[in-house]
Design an enzyme around this catalytic site. Sequence first.
Site, PDB file in Angstrom:
ATOM      1  N   ASP A  65      21.027  39.120  31.033  1.00  0.00           N
ATOM      2  CA  ASP A  65      21.777  40.125  30.279  1.00  0.00           C
ATOM      3  C   ASP A  65      20.872  40.924  29.356  1.00  0.00           C
ATOM      4  O   ASP A  65      21.134  42.095  29.084  1.00  0.00           O
ATOM      5  CB  ASP A  65      22.903  39.462  29.479  1.00  0.00           C
ATOM      6  CG  ASP A  65      24.230  39.498  30.216  1.00  0.00           C
ATOM      7  OD1 ASP A  65      24.551  40.557  30.794  1.00  0.00           O
ATOM      8  OD2 ASP A  65      24.952  38.495  30.216  1.00  0.00           O
ATOM      9  N   GLU A  96      26.937  44.797  27.846  1.00  0.00           N
ATOM     10  CA  GLU A  96      25.887  43.860  28.247  1.00  0.00           C
ATOM     11  C   GLU A  96      25.227  43.244  27.009  1.00  0.00           C
ATOM     12  O   GLU A  96      24.875  42.058  27.010  1.00  0.00           O
ATOM     13  CB  GLU A  96      24.827  44.563  29.097  1.00  0.00           C
ATOM     14  CG  GLU A  96      25.317  45.083  30.432  1.00  0.00           C
ATOM     15  CD  GLU A  96      25.803  43.991  31.370  1.00  0.00           C
ATOM     16  OE1 GLU A  96      25.448  42.815  31.164  1.00  0.00           O
ATOM     17  OE2 GLU A  96      26.540  44.311  32.306  1.00  0.00           O
ATOM     18  N   HIS A  99      27.432  40.552  25.797  1.00  0.00           N
ATOM     19  CA  HIS A  99      27.301  39.364  26.637  1.00  0.00           C
ATOM     20  C   HIS A  99      26.080  38.547  26.220  1.00  0.00           C
ATOM     21  O   HIS A  99      26.158  37.316  26.078  1.00  0.00           O
ATOM     22  CB  HIS A  99      27.166  39.752  28.112  1.00  0.00           C
ATOM     23  CG  HIS A  99      28.339  40.503  28.640  1.00  0.00           C
ATOM     24  ND1 HIS A  99      28.328  41.127  29.868  1.00  0.00           N
ATOM     25  CD2 HIS A  99      29.569  40.730  28.130  1.00  0.00           C
ATOM     26  CE1 HIS A  99      29.496  41.705  30.083  1.00  0.00           C
ATOM     27  NE2 HIS A  99      30.255  41.490  29.041  1.00  0.00           N
ATOM     28  N   TYR A 103      25.960  34.245  24.311  1.00  0.00           N
ATOM     29  CA  TYR A 103      25.307  32.980  24.606  1.00  0.00           C
ATOM     30  C   TYR A 103      24.647  32.408  23.355  1.00  0.00           C
ATOM     31  O   TYR A 103      24.675  31.192  23.134  1.00  0.00           O
ATOM     32  CB  TYR A 103      24.281  33.165  25.726  1.00  0.00           C
ATOM     33  CG  TYR A 103      24.837  33.876  26.932  1.00  0.00           C
ATOM     34  CD1 TYR A 103      25.976  33.401  27.581  1.00  0.00           C
ATOM     35  CD2 TYR A 103      24.266  35.059  27.415  1.00  0.00           C
ATOM     36  CE1 TYR A 103      26.502  34.066  28.682  1.00  0.00           C
ATOM     37  CE2 TYR A 103      24.786  35.725  28.513  1.00  0.00           C
ATOM     38  CZ  TYR A 103      25.908  35.223  29.134  1.00  0.00           C
ATOM     39  OH  TYR A 103      26.433  35.889  30.215  1.00  0.00           O
ATOM     40  N   GLU A 162      24.662  41.960  38.728  1.00  0.00           N
ATOM     41  CA  GLU A 162      25.955  41.727  38.087  1.00  0.00           C
ATOM     42  C   GLU A 162      27.012  41.140  39.013  1.00  0.00           C
ATOM     43  O   GLU A 162      27.957  40.501  38.542  1.00  0.00           O
ATOM     44  CB  GLU A 162      26.461  43.032  37.477  1.00  0.00           C
ATOM     45  CG  GLU A 162      25.476  43.623  36.494  1.00  0.00           C
ATOM     46  CD  GLU A 162      26.132  44.486  35.451  1.00  0.00           C
ATOM     47  OE1 GLU A 162      26.840  43.930  34.598  1.00  0.00           O
ATOM     48  OE2 GLU A 162      25.950  45.710  35.505  1.00  0.00           O
ATOM     49  N   GLU A 196      31.795  42.030  34.128  1.00  0.00           N
ATOM     50  CA  GLU A 196      30.815  42.213  35.200  1.00  0.00           C
ATOM     51  C   GLU A 196      31.482  42.657  36.496  1.00  0.00           C
ATOM     52  O   GLU A 196      30.880  43.376  37.300  1.00  0.00           O
ATOM     53  CB  GLU A 196      30.029  40.920  35.437  1.00  0.00           C
ATOM     54  CG  GLU A 196      29.278  40.371  34.224  1.00  0.00           C
ATOM     55  CD  GLU A 196      28.207  41.292  33.684  1.00  0.00           C
ATOM     56  OE1 GLU A 196      28.136  42.464  34.103  1.00  0.00           O
ATOM     57  OE2 GLU A 196      27.424  40.840  32.832  1.00  0.00           O
ATOM     58  N   HIS A 199      31.716  46.310  36.164  1.00  0.00           N
ATOM     59  CA  HIS A 199      30.391  46.929  36.270  1.00  0.00           C
ATOM     60  C   HIS A 199      29.924  46.967  37.720  1.00  0.00           C
ATOM     61  O   HIS A 199      29.387  47.982  38.179  1.00  0.00           O
ATOM     62  CB  HIS A 199      29.383  46.148  35.417  1.00  0.00           C
ATOM     63  CG  HIS A 199      29.702  46.139  33.960  1.00  0.00           C
ATOM     64  ND1 HIS A 199      28.919  45.492  33.034  1.00  0.00           N
ATOM     65  CD2 HIS A 199      30.719  46.690  33.262  1.00  0.00           C
ATOM     66  CE1 HIS A 199      29.439  45.646  31.835  1.00  0.00           C
ATOM     67  NE2 HIS A 199      30.540  46.367  31.951  1.00  0.00           N
TER      68      HIS A 199
END
Length: 324
Positions: A65, A96, A99, A103, A162, A196, A199
């Site tokens: 990402d 993105e 995203h 994490y 993606e 995703e 996308h």
Amino acid sequence: MSNIVYEGVNWNKPSSELAQVFWDQQWKQIWFPEEIAVSKDIQQWKSFEHQGTYKKVFAGLTLLDTVQTNIGMNRVAAYTDDLQEKAVLTVFDAFEAIHAKSYSYIFTTLCTNKEIDELFEWIKKNEFLQYKANKIADIYTSIKESDNESLWKAMFASVMLESFLFYSGFFYPLYLGGQGVLRNSAEIISLILRDESIHGVAVGFFAQGIFSKFDTEKQDELKVWGYELLLDLYQNEMKYTDDIYAETGLSPDVKAYVRYNANKALMNLGLDTMFPDEEVNPIVMNGIRNEGSTYDFFSQKGATYAKAKVVPISDDTFDFSNLN
């Protein structure tokens, strides 16, 4: 001083089929990781057997990402001529970045600082992860001005990332979440997966528009290039899967899920699939929706998602007299 004539993007006059649809859909799905209660996973995490695999899965996703945020989407957007498509790709780029930050939010909640530092060192050392990041990034950085072939290749690579390469990482949290394990962390993945999906469909659609302008000979040449790239990435992905899932015994299931999504990536690009149909783990196919957390795939947010309560701005907001 240059004499370039700049245009403004005019959304009142559609210039790109479906650009408005993709724009609207992405914004309907806006979400932020901090608004999901990952802390509710802490108790399960303490006794979770395969913490190493789980952490590496998210670390790998973080790198991909990051590449997509800093190199991929913005370069594809920069070389896209249609201003509405360019705007859509720019919005995708922002998601993105969300995203990639998600994490870190999970790491901060579940891991120690030492563990987090070790993970980001592992990212730099894992040969299979670095291989696919370099392969995709090289295609992005090879786009040339007014060159539809290099732009199409970059869009192809973006769809591969993606709609295909992310999914070896998505598998594990979806598999666990579907069984009620670490479900709130899995909810983040289900929200990312939903983004995703848009996308992959949108970039694939834009790529098909470019592809249709090539003559048959060039189309055939690009198809060969695309399938060879996919096969190369796939072979590396099989090694990456064996590497990170070694202690779980789940590699065969992950590989089937990867092949399923490789076919989806090709379909997004309007190309024939490469792999035969096979059964994919039904828990993963249902994802986080399996255990009481439900959402309409293209409209609502997950049931564990709660919008943050924002305090309205007032004069007191700017009163700093009580701060040390």
